[in-house]
Design an enzyme around this catalytic site. Structure first.
Site, mmCIF file in Angstrom:
data_model
loop_
_atom_site.group_PDB
_atom_site.id
_atom_site.type_symbol
_atom_site.label_atom_id
_atom_site.label_comp_id
_atom_site.label_asym_id
_atom_site.label_seq_id
_atom_site.Cartn_x
_atom_site.Cartn_y
_atom_site.Cartn_z
ATOM 1 N N HIS A 4 26.985 59.767 49.057
ATOM 2 C CA HIS A 4 26.327 58.648 49.725
ATOM 3 C C HIS A 4 26.286 57.452 48.769
ATOM 4 O O HIS A 4 26.593 57.578 47.577
ATOM 5 C CB HIS A 4 24.916 59.028 50.182
ATOM 6 C CG HIS A 4 23.973 59.357 49.069
ATOM 7 N ND1 HIS A 4 24.108 60.476 48.279
ATOM 8 C CD2 HIS A 4 22.858 58.713 48.609
ATOM 9 C CE1 HIS A 4 23.134 60.515 47.391
ATOM 10 N NE2 HIS A 4 22.362 59.458 47.565
ATOM 11 N N HIS A 10 24.219 55.492 47.057
ATOM 12 C CA HIS A 10 23.121 55.132 46.173
ATOM 13 C C HIS A 10 23.680 55.103 44.752
ATOM 14 O O HIS A 10 24.553 55.900 44.400
ATOM 15 C CB HIS A 10 21.970 56.125 46.288
ATOM 16 C CG HIS A 10 21.007 55.796 47.393
ATOM 17 N ND1 HIS A 10 20.136 56.708 47.951
ATOM 18 C CD2 HIS A 10 20.771 54.615 48.042
ATOM 19 C CE1 HIS A 10 19.406 56.126 48.896
ATOM 20 N NE2 HIS A 10 19.775 54.859 48.971
ATOM 21 N N ASP A 50 22.956 56.055 41.763
ATOM 22 C CA ASP A 50 23.053 57.200 40.858
ATOM 23 C C ASP A 50 24.146 58.175 41.260
ATOM 24 O O ASP A 50 24.394 59.161 40.559
ATOM 25 C CB ASP A 50 21.700 57.923 40.750
ATOM 26 C CG ASP A 50 21.140 58.352 42.094
ATOM 27 O OD1 ASP A 50 21.361 57.641 43.083
ATOM 28 O OD2 ASP A 50 20.468 59.402 42.152
ATOM 29 N N HIS A 51 24.837 57.897 42.367
ATOM 30 C CA HIS A 51 25.947 58.739 42.803
ATOM 31 C C HIS A 51 27.286 57.994 42.812
ATOM 32 O O HIS A 51 28.323 58.631 43.014
ATOM 33 C CB HIS A 51 25.663 59.292 44.196
ATOM 34 C CG HIS A 51 24.506 60.234 44.231
ATOM 35 N ND1 HIS A 51 24.628 61.602 44.293
ATOM 36 C CD2 HIS A 51 23.166 59.995 44.172
ATOM 37 C CE1 HIS A 51 23.426 62.165 44.284
ATOM 38 N NE2 HIS A 51 22.528 61.201 44.214
ATOM 39 N N HIS A 106 18.956 61.981 54.687
ATOM 40 C CA HIS A 106 18.479 61.170 53.575
ATOM 41 C C HIS A 106 18.079 59.809 54.156
ATOM 42 O O HIS A 106 18.105 59.593 55.369
ATOM 43 C CB HIS A 106 19.592 61.053 52.530
ATOM 44 C CG HIS A 106 19.147 60.512 51.213
ATOM 45 N ND1 HIS A 106 17.971 60.877 50.597
ATOM 46 C CD2 HIS A 106 19.745 59.616 50.367
ATOM 47 C CE1 HIS A 106 17.861 60.248 49.452
ATOM 48 N NE2 HIS A 106 18.915 59.468 49.288
ATOM 49 N N ASP A 121 22.049 64.046 48.472
ATOM 50 C CA ASP A 121 20.611 64.131 48.561
ATOM 51 C C ASP A 121 20.217 64.431 50.014
ATOM 52 O O ASP A 121 20.811 63.905 50.932
ATOM 53 C CB ASP A 121 19.991 62.803 48.157
ATOM 54 C CG ASP A 121 20.285 62.397 46.714
ATOM 55 O OD1 ASP A 121 21.119 63.047 46.054
ATOM 56 O OD2 ASP A 121 19.736 61.400 46.250
ATOM 57 N N HIS A 138 19.766 67.503 40.188
ATOM 58 C CA HIS A 138 19.256 66.212 40.628
ATOM 59 C C HIS A 138 17.770 66.104 40.295
ATOM 60 O O HIS A 138 16.945 65.670 41.094
ATOM 61 C CB HIS A 138 19.485 66.019 42.133
ATOM 62 C CG HIS A 138 19.393 64.598 42.591
ATOM 63 N ND1 HIS A 138 18.229 64.043 43.090
ATOM 64 C CD2 HIS A 138 20.313 63.611 42.629
ATOM 65 C CE1 HIS A 138 18.437 62.788 43.423
ATOM 66 N NE2 HIS A 138 19.698 62.488 43.152
#
Length: 307
Positions: free
Chosen positions: A60, A62, A64-65, A140, A210, A268
């Site tokens: 996805h 975001h 941090d990914h 999410h 997530d 995570h």
């Protein structure tokens, strides 16, 4: 199948944990799953060859990914990459990526084959010689997808003594390994089970991050050999998990139990946890075969020994 953890932290990296990134090695083909900040540094530290990465999966959009992808693409370009890169990501990501490349005047020397992730049901997104990859929706704050990598059942192994005993010609061996019987020159039919043994047991790996807990997720990863499931918070922060669209260690363990997973690996982790043992211990009360994701550590899928 071998899994290497490059990053096990959630939104904030720590001095010991990078944001999300995994590398799955299947018969020496490398699959990068998520690409948080610092991924290429972790690739170098773990001596993983950049040039062997031809498939990247983004769960996805975001930071941090995905923040690490821009630097990795730039590095590929500086290295003179020519091999096409297959990129699997939520369907709206292609516009973000195109804008970034334009904003920074990056003209890639290689083609990006973009495969959009979408829909409310599992979708097969890759099918090659060794495995299939299926994406599935998660819950999410924004569209998010999980992935399951399943090895294909390998050919049977022919017994060497059978080759000599029945004078089996080399040109017949491939068909026999596929399951065919063998007929001798005299017309005698030798059953396949008498001259072969099964190949290695196929394994599977699922990546779930997530997501909130939801019942249907277990059906998407049914009987998986190794399940990676986010466990951002411990059970005392269940309300925060629901507010932010994440799971607790209890949620992860319940999905592992309901899906009949072989082993659960949780990760995570919120940066608030300097010691993640509380998360592991909570999960093990429900699903004993639980281990923590540790940056820089590799795991043989199907051959994990619990401490």
């Amino acid at each position: 199948m071998k899994l290497t953890i490059l990053g096990s932290s959630s939104a904030l990296p720590t001095s010991e944990r990078y944001p999300s990134a995994h590398v799955l090695n299947v018969h020496e083909r490398l699959y990068l799953i998520d690409c948080g900040e610092g991924t290429q540094m972790q690739l170098r530290k773990n001596k993983i060859r950049f040039g062997k990465i031809n498939h990247i999966f983004i769960s996805h959009i975001h930071g941090d990914h995905v923040f690490g992808l821009y630097g990795l693409l730039s590095t590929f370009n500086l290295m003179g990459r020519k091999t096409p890169l297959h990129l699997y990501a939520p369907e709206n990501y292609i516009h973000i990526l195109t804008s970034h490349l334009s904003d920074f005047d990056i003209n890639l020397s290689f083609e990006i084959d973009f495969i959009p992730l979408k829909g409310k049901d599992p979708l097969k997104i890759l099918d090659d010689k060794y495995l299939t990859v299926t994406s599935f929706p998660m819950r999410h704050r924004i569209p998010s997808f999980g992935f399951i990598f399943r090895e294909k059942t390998p050919d049977r192994n022919i017994l060497k003594e059978s080759i000599e005993k029945y004078s089996i010609p080399a040109l017949r061996i491939p068909a026999i390994k596929k399951g065919e019987d063998f007929m001798t020159d005299s017309g005698l039919v030798i059953r396949n089970e008498e001259i072969t043994i099964p190949g290695a047991e196929p394994h599977s790996y699922a990546y779930c991050s997530d997501t909130l807990y939801f019942k249907r997720l277990a059906s998407f990863v049914k009987d998986v050999t190794l399940l990676y499931h986010e466990a951002t918070f411990d059970a005392s922060l269940e309300d925060l998990a629901k507010t932010t669209g994440h799971s607790t260690s209890i949620d992860a363990a319940n999905i592992a139990l309901e899906s009949n997973a072989g082993t659960l690996i949780i990760g995570h982790f919120s940066a608030r946890y300097k010691n993640i043992s509380v998360l592991v211990e909570e999960a093990r009360k429900i699903f004993p075969r639980t281990i923590p994701a540790i940056d820089g550590r590799s795991y043989e899928v199907g051959n994990i020994n619990l401490p």
